[in-house]
Enzyme design. Structure first.
Site, short mmCIF file in Angstrom:
data_model
loop_
_atom_site.label_atom_id
_atom_site.label_comp_id
_atom_site.label_asym_id
_atom_site.label_seq_id
_atom_site.Cartn_x
_atom_site.Cartn_y
_atom_site.Cartn_z
N CYS A 67 59.56 52.12 55.83
CA CYS A 67 60.49 52.88 54.99
C CYS A 67 61.49 53.67 55.85
O CYS A 67 61.13 54.27 56.86
CB CYS A 67 59.70 53.84 54.09
SG CYS A 67 60.77 54.73 52.94
N CYS A 71 59.96 61.24 55.75
CA CYS A 71 58.99 62.18 55.15
C CYS A 71 57.85 62.44 56.15
O CYS A 71 57.11 61.50 56.50
CB CYS A 71 58.44 61.60 53.85
SG CYS A 71 59.74 60.98 52.76
N CYS A 74 54.23 60.97 55.86
CA CYS A 74 53.98 59.63 55.31
C CYS A 74 53.73 58.55 56.37
O CYS A 74 54.57 58.29 57.23
CB CYS A 74 55.16 59.22 54.43
SG CYS A 74 54.84 57.64 53.61
N CYS A 111 49.23 52.19 38.70
CA CYS A 111 50.42 52.79 39.30
C CYS A 111 50.87 51.97 40.52
O CYS A 111 50.10 51.78 41.46
CB CYS A 111 50.11 54.22 39.70
SG CYS A 111 51.52 55.04 40.44
N CYS A 142 52.65 52.85 35.52
CA CYS A 142 53.35 53.89 36.27
C CYS A 142 53.95 53.22 37.49
O CYS A 142 53.37 52.26 38.02
CB CYS A 142 52.35 54.97 36.69
SG CYS A 142 53.09 56.24 37.75
N CYS A 202 55.96 62.00 36.09
CA CYS A 202 54.79 62.33 36.91
C CYS A 202 55.36 62.96 38.18
O CYS A 202 56.03 62.28 38.96
CB CYS A 202 54.00 61.06 37.23
SG CYS A 202 52.66 61.33 38.41
N ARG A 274 46.59 66.16 38.23
CA ARG A 274 45.79 65.16 38.95
C ARG A 274 45.30 65.68 40.30
O ARG A 274 46.10 66.13 41.14
CB ARG A 274 46.58 63.86 39.16
CG ARG A 274 45.75 62.80 39.90
CD ARG A 274 46.39 61.43 39.93
NE ARG A 274 46.73 60.99 38.60
CZ ARG A 274 47.95 60.64 38.21
NH1 ARG A 274 48.93 60.65 39.07
NH2 ARG A 274 48.17 60.26 36.97
N1 SAM Z 1 58.67 55.90 48.37
C1 SAM Z 1 58.50 56.54 47.15
C2 SAM Z 1 58.78 58.01 47.20
O1 SAM Z 1 58.61 58.61 48.25
O2 SAM Z 1 59.16 58.58 46.19
C3 SAM Z 1 57.15 56.32 46.50
C4 SAM Z 1 55.91 56.28 47.34
S1 SAM Z 1 55.47 57.77 48.19
C5 SAM Z 1 54.23 57.25 49.28
C6 SAM Z 1 54.69 58.72 46.92
C7 SAM Z 1 54.13 60.07 47.26
O3 SAM Z 1 52.93 59.94 48.01
C8 SAM Z 1 54.96 61.01 48.11
O4 SAM Z 1 55.97 61.66 47.40
C9 SAM Z 1 53.92 62.01 48.57
O5 SAM Z 1 53.83 63.09 47.67
C10 SAM Z 1 52.62 61.21 48.55
N2 SAM Z 1 52.10 61.02 49.92
C11 SAM Z 1 52.58 60.20 50.88
N3 SAM Z 1 51.87 60.32 52.01
C12 SAM Z 1 50.91 61.26 51.79
C13 SAM Z 1 49.88 61.83 52.59
N4 SAM Z 1 49.70 61.49 53.85
N5 SAM Z 1 49.07 62.74 52.01
C14 SAM Z 1 49.25 63.11 50.72
N6 SAM Z 1 50.21 62.60 49.93
C15 SAM Z 1 51.05 61.70 50.44
C1 DTB Z 2 50.99 60.81 44.42
O1 DTB Z 2 51.32 61.98 44.12
N1 DTB Z 2 50.05 60.50 45.31
C2 DTB Z 2 49.91 59.08 45.45
C3 DTB Z 2 50.89 58.53 44.38
N2 DTB Z 2 51.51 59.72 43.89
C4 DTB Z 2 51.83 57.49 44.69
C5 DTB Z 2 50.12 58.57 46.83
C6 DTB Z 2 49.21 59.20 47.85
C7 DTB Z 2 49.46 58.52 49.15
C8 DTB Z 2 48.52 58.97 50.22
C9 DTB Z 2 48.82 58.32 51.52
C10 DTB Z 2 48.66 56.83 51.51
O2 DTB Z 2 47.63 56.31 51.04
O3 DTB Z 2 49.54 56.15 52.06
FE1 SF4 Z 3 59.25 56.29 52.24
FE2 SF4 Z 3 56.86 57.42 52.45
FE3 SF4 Z 3 59.01 58.93 52.10
FE4 SF4 Z 3 58.12 57.35 50.07
S1 SF4 Z 3 57.05 59.10 50.98
S2 SF4 Z 3 60.25 57.63 50.76
S3 SF4 Z 3 57.34 55.64 51.27
S4 SF4 Z 3 58.58 57.65 53.89
#
Ligand code: SAM
Ligand code: DTB
Ligand code: SF4
Length: 340
Positions: A67, A71, A74, A111, A142, A202, A274
């Site tokens: 990506c 973030c 992530c 989801c 979702c 959500c 959640r």
């Molecule tokens: N790329 C899209 C976005 O960022 O909106 C959707 C997928 S993204 C992985 C969805 C959510 O997962 C993020 O907004 C974040 O709140 C959560 N997330 C990602 N990595 C995480 C982590 N290491 N621990 C907890 N939550 C995480």
């Molecule tokens: C949300 O608030 N938490 C979920 C879902 N929405 C998409 C994602 C959590 C991701 C945790 C890190 C991972 O597994 O990559």
């Molecule tokens: Fe990309 Fe992860 Fe950020 Fe979603 S949370 S926009 S997957 S870097």
């Protein structure tokens, strides 16, 4: 707007849904004694929900890694070296196989998450096909695909998407420490587009990225002061992934996480709150206190998007120990999903 009524026992009763919280009020909830906070949250929870019922969603990463966004939490960001392998969008058939497994295991919502900054229009066509297939199984749908234009939101709404997940993640003030490739306003604009398209919202955030209690309070205040509360509020405990920007921050005290759940319940009494990412790192007692604080939804299945979640057997055991039941979709909702 209902005013808070203090009954002199440290518990606040709310006459109605509010959208006008100020900073001090929210912080004072965080500063209540733990027992007063949990009691208040549980009482409000029971006014709107069956306290032993938990909604369960299963996640699937339909497009993983690589990506462009930065973030800081992530594992799927191309800015960090985390060992997550980038892959293309899955084919619909494989997604539907996973949805069927999730339904058979007992999930009521499926989801689909994609590691995109924002989808291309041709991606929306493919995801629309997946949504239609998942709905036809009688599951709620979702998706979380990044930022959406209003046309894209309308298209997802038209094909029957029930919920769109798009998190604010933290307070506006702390946001710039975590993400620099898009703004808080970008997130709010997508949430507006989702709302205008008639989908359920959500939206939540992450606890444990080095933010202060004031940032947690501001995140929840922003959500609660929206004209309509998000129907679903995921509260994630940061899953610390090596290689990410916040992979080594001090872990959050579980009591502070539980407090965040309780304040979310008090501010958004009718929303599903959640207990989201981070359960794999929590013991059963911490999870139980989250349910007592008003959490009534979980991610179910051994994987979140790329990281581990407790296995289905462990969750079944925990539900049994606590006397919790999975929320069943109403017959009407099932019929609507099947007819769509
Ligand atoms: N790329 C899209 C976005 O960022 O909106 C959707 C997928 S993204 C992985 C969805 C959510 O997962 C993020 O907004 C974040 O709140 C959560 N997330 C990602 N990595 C995480 C982590 N290491 N621990 C907890 N939550 C995480
Ligand atoms: C949300 O608030 N938490 C979920 C879902 N929405 C998409 C994602 C959590 C991701 C945790 C890190 C991972 O597994 O990559
Ligand atoms: Fe990309 Fe992860 Fe950020 Fe979603 S949370 S926009 S997957 S870097």
């Amino acid at each position: 707007m209902g005013a808070p009524i203090n009954n002199n026992h440290g518990c606040t009763m709310l006459a109605d849904l509010r959208h006008d919280w100020d900073k001090g009020e929210v912080l004072s909830l965080f500063n209540l004694s733990f027992n007063d906070l949990l009691f208040t949250a549980q009482r409000i929870h029971r006014q709107h929900f069956d306290a032993n019922e938990v909604q369960i969603s299963t996640l699937l990463s339909i497009k993983t890694g690589g990506c462009a966004e930065d973030c800081g939490y992530c594992p799927q960001s191309a800015h960090f070296s985390t060992g997550v392998k980038a892959s293309k969008l899955m084919c619909t058939e494989d997604v539907l196989t996973e949805a069927r497994k999730a339904k058979d295991a007992g999930a009521s919502r499926f989801c689909m998450g994609a590691a995109w900054r924002s989808p291309k229009d041709k991606d929306i066509d493919k995801v629309a096909e997946m949504i239609e297939g998942v709905k036809a199984m009688g599951l709620e749908t979702c998706a979380t695909l990044g930022m959406l234009t209003s046309d894209q939101a309308n298209r997802l709404g038209d094909c029957g998407l029930d919920y769109y997940n798009h998190n604010l993640d933290t307070s506006e003030a702390f946001y710039g420490n975590i993400i620099t490739t898009r703004t808080y306003q970008d997130r709010l604009d997508t949430l507006d587009n989702v709302r205008q398209a008639g989908m359920n919202v959500c939206c939540g955030g992450i606890v444990g990225m080095g933010e202060k209690v004031e940032d947690r309070a501001e995140l929840l205040r922003t959500l609660a002061n929206m004209p309509q509360h998000p129907e679903s509020v995921p509260v994630n405990m940061l899953v610390q992934v090596e290689g990410t920007a916040v992979g080594k921050v001090d872990a959050v005290d579980p009591f502070d996480f539980i407090r965040t759940i309780a304040v979310a319940r008090i501010l958004m009494p009718k929303s599903f709150v959640r207990l989201s990412a981070g359960r794999e790192e929590m013991n059963e007692q911490t999870q139980s206190l989250c349910f007592l604080a008003g959490a009534n939804s979980i991610f179910y299945g051994e994987k979140l998007l790329t990281t581990a979640n407790p296995g289905v057997d462990r969750d079944k055991q925990l539900f049994e120990k606590l006397g919790l039941r999975p929320l069943q979709l109403e017959t009407q909702e099932k019929e609507d999903a099947l007819a769509a």
